[in-house]
Scaffold this active site. Structure first.
Site, PDB file in Angstrom:
ATOM      1  N   ARG A  27       0.780  -1.067  -0.004  1.00 19.99           N
ATOM      2  CA  ARG A  27       0.118  -0.013  -0.133  1.00 19.99           C
ATOM      3  C   ARG A  27       0.969   1.267   0.229  1.00 19.99           C
ATOM      4  O   ARG A  27       0.085   2.182  -0.103  1.00 19.99           O
ATOM      5  CB  ARG A  27      -0.798   0.179   1.501  1.00 19.99           C
ATOM      6  N   GLU A  39      -1.763  -8.940  -5.401  1.00 18.59           N
ATOM      7  CA  GLU A  39      -3.291  -9.522  -5.761  1.00 18.59           C
ATOM      8  C   GLU A  39      -2.653 -11.558  -5.705  1.00 18.59           C
ATOM      9  O   GLU A  39      -3.373 -12.370  -4.983  1.00 18.59           O
ATOM     10  CB  GLU A  39      -3.753  -8.831  -6.394  1.00 18.59           C
ATOM     11  N   LEU A  82       4.827 -20.872  -0.395  1.00 16.18           N
ATOM     12  CA  LEU A  82       4.102 -20.343   0.018  1.00 16.18           C
ATOM     13  C   LEU A  82       2.215 -20.335  -0.837  1.00 16.18           C
ATOM     14  O   LEU A  82       1.199 -20.742  -0.836  1.00 16.18           O
ATOM     15  CB  LEU A  82       4.313 -19.023  -1.087  1.00 16.18           C
ATOM     16  N   GLY A  83       2.628 -21.993  -1.637  1.00 18.04           N
ATOM     17  CA  GLY A  83       1.680 -22.929  -2.163  1.00 18.04           C
ATOM     18  C   GLY A  83       1.014 -22.417  -3.750  1.00 18.04           C
ATOM     19  O   GLY A  83       1.682 -21.394  -3.371  1.00 18.04           O
ATOM     20  N   TYR A  84       0.081 -23.437  -4.168  1.00 17.28           N
ATOM     21  CA  TYR A  84      -0.331 -23.098  -5.425  1.00 17.28           C
ATOM     22  C   TYR A  84       1.156 -22.489  -6.382  1.00 17.28           C
ATOM     23  O   TYR A  84       0.509 -20.906  -6.810  1.00 17.28           O
ATOM     24  CB  TYR A  84      -1.429 -21.425  -5.473  1.00 17.28           C
ATOM     25  N   TYR A 122     -10.843 -10.975 -10.854  1.00 18.05           N
ATOM     26  CA  TYR A 122     -10.853 -10.674  -9.416  1.00 18.05           C
ATOM     27  C   TYR A 122      -9.646  -9.451  -9.598  1.00 18.05           C
ATOM     28  O   TYR A 122      -9.593  -8.332  -9.564  1.00 18.05           O
ATOM     29  CB  TYR A 122     -10.484 -11.848  -8.188  1.00 18.05           C
ATOM     30  N   ASP A 140     -14.909 -10.979  -3.822  1.00 15.24           N
ATOM     31  CA  ASP A 140     -13.862 -12.459  -3.559  1.00 15.24           C
ATOM     32  C   ASP A 140     -14.477 -12.644  -2.058  1.00 15.24           C
ATOM     33  O   ASP A 140     -15.610 -12.516  -2.449  1.00 15.24           O
ATOM     34  CB  ASP A 140     -12.430 -12.016  -3.112  1.00 15.24           C
ATOM     35  N   CYS A 201     -19.952  -6.921  15.085  1.00 13.00           N
ATOM     36  CA  CYS A 201     -21.217  -5.721  14.355  1.00 13.00           C
ATOM     37  C   CYS A 201     -20.427  -4.534  15.324  1.00 13.00           C
ATOM     38  O   CYS A 201     -21.043  -3.127  15.224  1.00 13.00           O
ATOM     39  CB  CYS A 201     -22.379  -6.246  14.933  1.00 13.00           C
TER      40      CYS A 201
HETATM   41 FE1  SF4 Z   1     -20.748  -7.319   8.891  1.00 11.01          FE
HETATM   42 FE2  SF4 Z   1     -21.918  -7.411  11.062  1.00 11.01          FE
HETATM   43 FE3  SF4 Z   1     -21.250  -5.312   9.895  1.00 11.01          FE
HETATM   44 FE4  SF4 Z   1     -23.570  -7.001   8.903  1.00 11.01          FE
HETATM   45  S1  SF4 Z   1     -22.958  -5.267  10.878  1.00 11.01           S
HETATM   46  S2  SF4 Z   1     -21.941  -6.352   7.787  1.00 11.01           S
HETATM   47  S3  SF4 Z   1     -22.601  -9.034   9.797  1.00 11.01           S
HETATM   48  S4  SF4 Z   1     -20.237  -7.170  10.463  1.00 11.01           S
END
Ligand code: SF4
Length: 362
Positions: A27, A39, A82-84, A122, A140, A201
């Site tokens: 970055r 990527e 690293l694989g793949y 992607y 993704d 959340c």
């Molecule tokens: Fe994900 Fe929770 Fe945000 Fe909904 S509220 S996008 S479930 S982290």
């Protein structure tokens, strides 16, 4: 979502990203080669695993010209663990095409960039949006999971229609003014907040837009089709010793682990003893008569679609000349020189034992 709500979603997400984005080596600037390599490495692989590989790779192959002029063996060695490995082979091939066909400039448009080996939708969307500001939505696993939760979308994320369905959804949400920032924000949010298990959340920048959170159904999303159990393959491997050297063979250029070097062996048939399989496989695949001296170890290794269990034997050469089916190579090498060769992960798991002369010669 209405256009106003979409704009609010984009703003909340990107404001969070600007505050919370991790400082990662790719970055540091918007150089398309650096972003492309990152990527490719990040496909199927965790960020923390990628960082040391990425730093080594960029020090060794700092630009597309350096990569295109390098031997594939050097690239595979840098990628070892690293694989793949098809990713490394494709990157190497693509660098040669960029040098030859595009004068060393990584293409900045969809048609040319996605014509390169290993550059699918992607990687195409990620690199072109981040490096060149093209309005292309990335899709993704992280993005599918977030969208499934935000929209309570029942499409199974591993189903055949998932890519098309979530791409359509992602395309309606992307910020045309800053697609690179938006894409990175969404992926970062998936990695740090909207995690597969236990999403945070309470820290989520788009919590007010999330239907699953609003309805208390977060744990029901994303939906996925049940996977078939992963098959397990047993393989007998022979470490064949001759006059202070051991035999390694190279895998065919295309296919799983193509171009890497390994100790010879092959699949154990149903009902066959591992030692008998080792003798048979070495005779059939390599053309040598050997004696199995002792059992060295069992190694377990997981690939995406199967697991492998290696039964590794210490053997010694008796008779014959190495004959390999196909355009592959072999070497009798001293164990001290093994690190010069790119070796698959399953073999790396027992090589440390072989570096101990007491075990190798015991
Ligand atoms: Fe994900 Fe929770 Fe945000 Fe909904 S509220 S996008 S479930 S982290």
């Amino acid at each position: 979502m209405t256009p106003e709500i979409i704009v609010a979603f984009q703003q909340h997400l990107q404001a969070w990203y600007r505050e919370n984005m991790r400082s990662l080596p790719w970055r540091r600037n918007r150089d398309s080669y650096r972003i492309w390599v990152s990527e490719v490495m990040l496909q199927q692989t965790q960020v923390n695993t990628v960082i040391p590989y990425y730093n080594r790779f960029m020090a060794r192959f700092p630009d597309v010209g350096a990569l295109s002029m390098s031997a594939l063996q050097d690239v595979l060695k840098c990628w070892e663990g690293l694989g793949y490995y098809a990713r490394a082979r494709n990157l190497h091939k693509a660098a040669a095409i960029v040098t030859r066909r595009f004068g060393g400039r990584v293409p900045d448009n969809w048609k040319e960039f996605t014509s390169l080996p290993g550059v699918g939708p992607y990687i195409g969307a990620a690199v072109l949006s981040i490096a060149h500001g093209r309005v292309l939505a990335v899709v993704d696993g992280n993005v599918k999971r977030i969208l499934a939760r935000v929209f309570e979308d029942p499409t199974p994320v591993n189903g055949s229609t998932a890519h098309k369905s979530f791409s359509r959804l992602a395309g309606t949400l992307i910020d045309p003014a800053s697609p690179g920032c938006y894409n990175q924000a969404l992926m970062e949010m998936g990695a740090l907040v909207c995690k597969p298990a236990s999403p945070r959340c309470d820290q989520c920048p788009v919590v007010f837009f999330c239907r699953a959170h609003c309805h208390g159904t977060v744990e029901k999303y994303p939906r996925r089709n049940q996977r078939k159990p992963v098959p397990e393959v047993r393989v007998a491997v022979g470490v064949i010793r001759r006059n202070g050297t051991v035999l390694i063979t190279q895998r065919k250029a295309d296919g799983l682990l193509g171009g890497l070097w390994e100790f010879p062996g092959g699949k154990i048939k149903k009902g066959e003893r591992a030692e008998a399989a080792c003798l048979r496989e070495i005779k059939e695949e390599v053309g040598l008569d050997i004696v199995v001296d002792t059992y060295l170890t069992e190694v377990r290794h997981a690939y995406t679609h199967f697991k492998v269990v290696l039964d590794v034997f210490l053997c010694h050469y008796v008779d014959g000349h190495v004959q390999l089916g196909g355009p592959v190579d072999y070497r009798w090498i001293k164990m001290a020189d093994i690190d010069q060769y790119p070796i698959p992960g399953a073999n790396l798991k027992f090589i440390s034992k072989l570096k101990n002369p007491e075990i190798l010669n015991g």
